[in-house]
Design an enzyme around this catalytic site. Sequence first.
Site, short mmCIF file in Angstrom:
data_model
loop_
_atom_site.label_atom_id
_atom_site.label_comp_id
_atom_site.label_asym_id
_atom_site.label_seq_id
_atom_site.Cartn_x
_atom_site.Cartn_y
_atom_site.Cartn_z
CG ASP A 81 4.18 12.66 4.63
OD1 ASP A 81 5.02 13.45 4.18
OD2 ASP A 81 4.07 12.41 5.84
CB CYS A 133 25.16 16.68 32.34
SG CYS A 133 25.33 17.65 33.86
CB CYS A 158 22.14 19.80 35.33
SG CYS A 158 22.37 20.38 33.64
CB CYS A 201 25.45 22.63 35.53
SG CYS A 201 25.82 20.91 35.11
CB CYS A 235 27.15 20.18 31.63
SG CYS A 235 25.40 20.67 31.47
CD GLU A 293 -2.30 -1.32 2.85
OE1 GLU A 293 -3.01 -2.30 3.12
OE2 GLU A 293 -2.02 -0.45 3.70
CE1 TYR A 323 -3.65 4.57 5.70
CE2 TYR A 323 -3.78 2.89 7.39
CZ TYR A 323 -3.44 4.17 6.99
OH TYR A 323 -2.92 5.06 7.90
CE LYS A 382 8.77 6.70 6.66
NZ LYS A 382 9.52 7.73 7.36
CE LYS A 406 5.53 5.31 6.77
NZ LYS A 406 5.22 6.72 7.06
#
Length: 669
Positions: free
Chosen positions: A117, A424, A430, A409, A406, A113, A225, A312, A115
């Site tokens: 979008d 971190c 943080c 922090c 980080c 089928e 579908y 895809k 796909k």
Amino acid sequence: MNQAEAKVRIEELRGQLHTYNHNYYVLSQPSISDYDFDMLLNELIDLEKQFPEFNDQNSPTQRVGSDINLEFNQVEHKYPMLSLGNTYSEEEIRDFETRIKKLIDGDVEYVCEMKYDGTSISLTYEKGKLVQAVTRGDGVKGDDVTANVKTIRSVPLQLSGKGFPDEFEIRGEILMPFEVFNSLNEEREEIGEAAFANPRNAASGTLKMQNSSIVAKRKLDCYLYYLLGKEIPTRNHYSNLQSAKDWGFKVPSNTKLCKNIEEVIAFIKEWDEKRDDLPVPIDGIVIKVNSLDMQEELGFTAKSPRWAISYKYKAERVSTKLEKVTYQVGRTGSITPVANLEAVQLAGTTVKRASLHNADIIQNLDLHENDTVYVEKGGEIIPKIVGVELSERSAEAKRIEYIDNCPECNTALVRKEGEANHYCPNEMGCPPQIKGKIEHFISRRALDLDGLGEETIDLLFQKGLIKDVSGLFRLTKEDIVPLDRMGDKSAERILNSIENSKQVPYERVLYALGIRYVGATVAKKLAKAIPSIDKLATSTLEELIEVDEIGGKIAESIVEYFSNEYHQNLVAQLKEFGLQLEKKIVEDENSSNTLEGLSIVISGSFNKYSRDELKDLIELHGGKNVGSISKKTSFLLGGEKVGPSKLAKLEKLGLEMKSEDEFLKMIGL
């Protein structure tokens, strides 16, 4: 015109207009001019106003929508709307078949089928009439958008033909055709509004509009579908789609039944060349096992069906300049590098940023300052850098070096062996981590606190009113009212929501804690198997791995979480505040301990109960459902068409198979 005459004419007009709609929007065979259609529709509108006693929720007049603003209610899906796994190569498609062949014996047919979008939708029909339309949402719950969907003329309000079940669900995709999309953007630009980025966003945004009369003007389309229900016509997917077409649904004519994987691959290649000619956007092909019995046999993972996958197509690629790399800190401390780019158009959207995911990606790309980079959209959604144009690199350009500390922090970052991301470790100090954990805690699938959002959490944090999630339960009206855009009503709304959250069930509280790798599905599994936070906190690695779908990585994360003194204190505080940290056992008069300690595998098809119903019965009587046969299996509950490989493994291990009748006798049914 008297009442009796009006009733006859109204029914006649409705029948004619339903037929004309179907011919035009589903069959693409107009049988009346637009002018004549509008004249008949106007006549019906006038008659319904004069004789409101004959009003019908599924009248063709509902197609024009209403000016009344809607608020969308959340509706739980009867059958979860799961996502599909993605593939990007012929080899991965063959791997998909290999996995199926390991679990299923005999020849397998596939249905290919488009796909589409757009935005996923589930339609429920009763007695041939549309009664509800629900968006995918989070897969468990979605928004009731029935009034808006009724304006989509390719969605039948009243089914035609015969043989449809009394009640069933049909799923599909709501789309905005390219022609409508381009016209809409021209109109928006003319009146000074921003254009929509792509047809998918336009369709999704339109479906969520609160004025259905505007939705009606947007001319959305709907392709169906997938049929679901207890009394659907046949035991194969393709034939059910043909039946749905006979009932008036817009089922894509390019859907194809394939006898083997070679035909599937040929179909994929064919549509890679032809997809640009379609009137609506697609981004790939969906491949499904045709037999519903085989679908049941294959079952599901936590996120997707094992009997379906999507292929895809290769994404569009463009080049642009890398301006700089910045770093984001997630609620779990994970550091995500982000490429800031010179703005460029890609697949219908303006791209300025792309995720670089982790240090290895930066290193493998060998990124340098001001590089010309190639950008694609991963799965047509998320921009990503896939390469560098070395010929355009300056000799003086410096290599991009991943940060050591980080960015929020300044704590030294750590990277665990075997993991891709840096973290971190300063989770209690943080700021982005603290705020991220609180935002997760109050999110819809967790405690679902009303009146609180990112901005309010940020304000509360900046003012020192909350330092972790426990701080929410210490808030007072006096704390909240002085905040920007707050007042007595807003404060009361927030405090009431916090109080009500103490009734949120244990599995959602467990998810809300934000334990790494413990998503909503895993939290449900854990809550069912280990029904209290105290038992979970003292569970060993081995005990956790015994739980269905809990692997080593998740188990290690749970053990690590509860070995931390800060988390122990946090859980203790939440317990004091009255949150549900133990699963409530709902007594069932039909329950028993007959199957206690037994691990049971289900295979084949059954006559009296569905596989899901049998799983519920196993749990109701104290047993445990397991997915595969092993030495720990107590017995196989076998129906018709149990695969030879399962039977061979059963014999090899010296295990027993019980029939449906034998099983039901065991539990007293």
